[in-house]
Design an enzyme around this catalytic site. Structure first.
Site, PDB file in Angstrom:
ATOM      1  N   ASP A 170       0.860  -1.181   0.000  1.00 11.62           N
ATOM      2  CA  ASP A 170       0.000   0.000   0.000  1.00 11.62           C
ATOM      3  C   ASP A 170       0.896   1.231   0.000  1.00 11.62           C
ATOM      4  O   ASP A 170       1.707   1.422   0.918  1.00 11.62           O
ATOM      5  CB  ASP A 170      -0.909   0.006   1.227  1.00 11.62           C
ATOM      6  N   GLU A 210      -0.975  -1.433  -5.965  1.00 11.99           N
ATOM      7  CA  GLU A 210      -2.179  -0.688  -6.339  1.00 11.99           C
ATOM      8  C   GLU A 210      -2.097  -0.247  -7.802  1.00 11.99           C
ATOM      9  O   GLU A 210      -1.041   0.200  -8.262  1.00 11.99           O
ATOM     10  CB  GLU A 210      -2.324   0.540  -5.450  1.00 11.99           C
ATOM     11  N   ASP A 239      -3.283   1.643   7.147  1.00 13.63           N
ATOM     12  CA  ASP A 239      -2.525   1.397   5.917  1.00 13.63           C
ATOM     13  C   ASP A 239      -2.040  -0.045   5.824  1.00 13.63           C
ATOM     14  O   ASP A 239      -2.006  -0.621   4.731  1.00 13.63           O
ATOM     15  CB  ASP A 239      -1.339   2.363   5.835  1.00 13.63           C
TER      16      ASP A 239
END
Length: 321
Positions: free
Chosen positions: A110, A197, A297
């Site tokens: 992340d 991502e 996170d």
């Protein structure tokens, strides 16, 4: 070399017709690179460039035996000229990635601003903020002001602009070196695949839509002044370049990089699946439905990992490598 420039023009117009912007005219002041396709030779600390002859250069990376020079690109930088040489050895086999049915372990990543990367194994990588820390912002502001106060077209303005460019290059070099170090830390972990991502960074950096009062016709506040600082932080983090470096190193180690849709990854509860903006408060995650709590996170990194597992076990056509 002239043929390469024609190829660049052809590529620019192809991009234009595919909706990626109109070609920009380049005069001799902003045409800063050219490519040789043949005739380049390297002997020790000397390089031969057609039409220019032999010249000395700092040979930072020696060409291994068995490789042939295919092309060389010369680029103008703020501190001089760089040459990048493309080499080839057909006897070396291509890197083969691990098949999907053999993927047993995944690492979720992340990307953030407070910390550059949060991993699903609870490891966090710091974000040095090379251009947005207090010292760098002050230095950039001073040097930019010195450029703006010089007379346009004067030699003093050119000198100040060159000094400002050298500072920008120094920051960019630091960022690139740190990204390679970060990518090595991530790829060297004992996993079969890495989930990242699938970010549209250019879309994230777009300006806010203009708001106009229908009665008076005046512009209303749209939050752009607040978003400006966020845009600078995103640009400083360099997420796109970091992902490219992770993909490059992963291929060399036979690993797969899976790009996952990150929508609501930091707002989704990993216990009950409840999605709500109020679940997250900074780095804290507390589910408003079931009370589950963890680091926001790191939980997002675990969610990205789980979504990648769903792609691998389900529809393999969604896999982005």
């Amino acid at each position: 070399m002239l043929q390469q420039n024609v190829k660049r023009l052809d590529t620019a117009y192809k991009n234009f017709f595919e909706g990626r912007g109109f070609p920009k005219f380049k005069n001799r002041s902003n045409f800063t690179s050219f490519t040789y396709q043949m005739g380049v030779k390297v002997q020790g600390s000397k390089i031969y460039l057609p039409k220019l002859g032999w010249m000395r250069f700092h040979n930072s990376r020696v060409i291994p035996e068995g490789f042939t020079i295919k092309a060389a690109t010369i680029r103008k930088r703020q501190n001089g000229w760089d040459v990048s040489i493309r080499i080839e050895d057909k006897s070396i086999p291509d890197y083969i990635s691990k098949p999907l049915n053999e993927i047993n372990s995944l690492l979720g990543c992340d990307l953030g601003i407070t910390k550059l990367v949060h991993l699903s194994d609870s490891y966090q990588i710091e974000n040095p903020r090379f251009s947005t820390n207090k010292k760098a912002k002050r230095t950039l502001k001073i040097r930019q002001r010195r450029v703006s106060k010089k007379v346009k077209g004067s030699n003093n303005r050119k000198k100040s602009a060159k000094r400002l460019g050298r500072l920008h290059k120094k920051i960019a070099d630091k960022r690139s070196a740190y990204q390679w170090e970060t990518a090595n830390k991530i790829v060297s972990r004992k996993v079969d695949a890495i989930a990242v991502e699938n970010l549209n960074v250019s879309g994230m950096l777009r300006r806010c839509k203009v708001k106009i009062d229908e009665k008076t016709g005046r512009f209303l506040k749209n939050g752009q002044s607040r978003k400006k600082g966020l845009n600078r932080s995103i640009s400083d983090a360099g997420w796109s370049d970091l992902i490219l470096k992770i993909e490059y190193l992963a291929v060399k180690q036979g690993k797969i990089v899976i790009k996952v849709n990150p929508k609501n990854s930091s707002q989704e509860c990993r216990n009950c699946g409840h999605i709500d903006k109020s679940n997250r408060d900074g780095e804290k995650f507390i589910c408003t439905h079931c009370g589950y709590h963890e680091h926001a996170d790191i939980g997002a990194a675990k969610t990205i990992r789980d979504r990648a597992f769903e792609i691998v076990r389900g529809d393999s056509t969604k896999l982005a490598v």
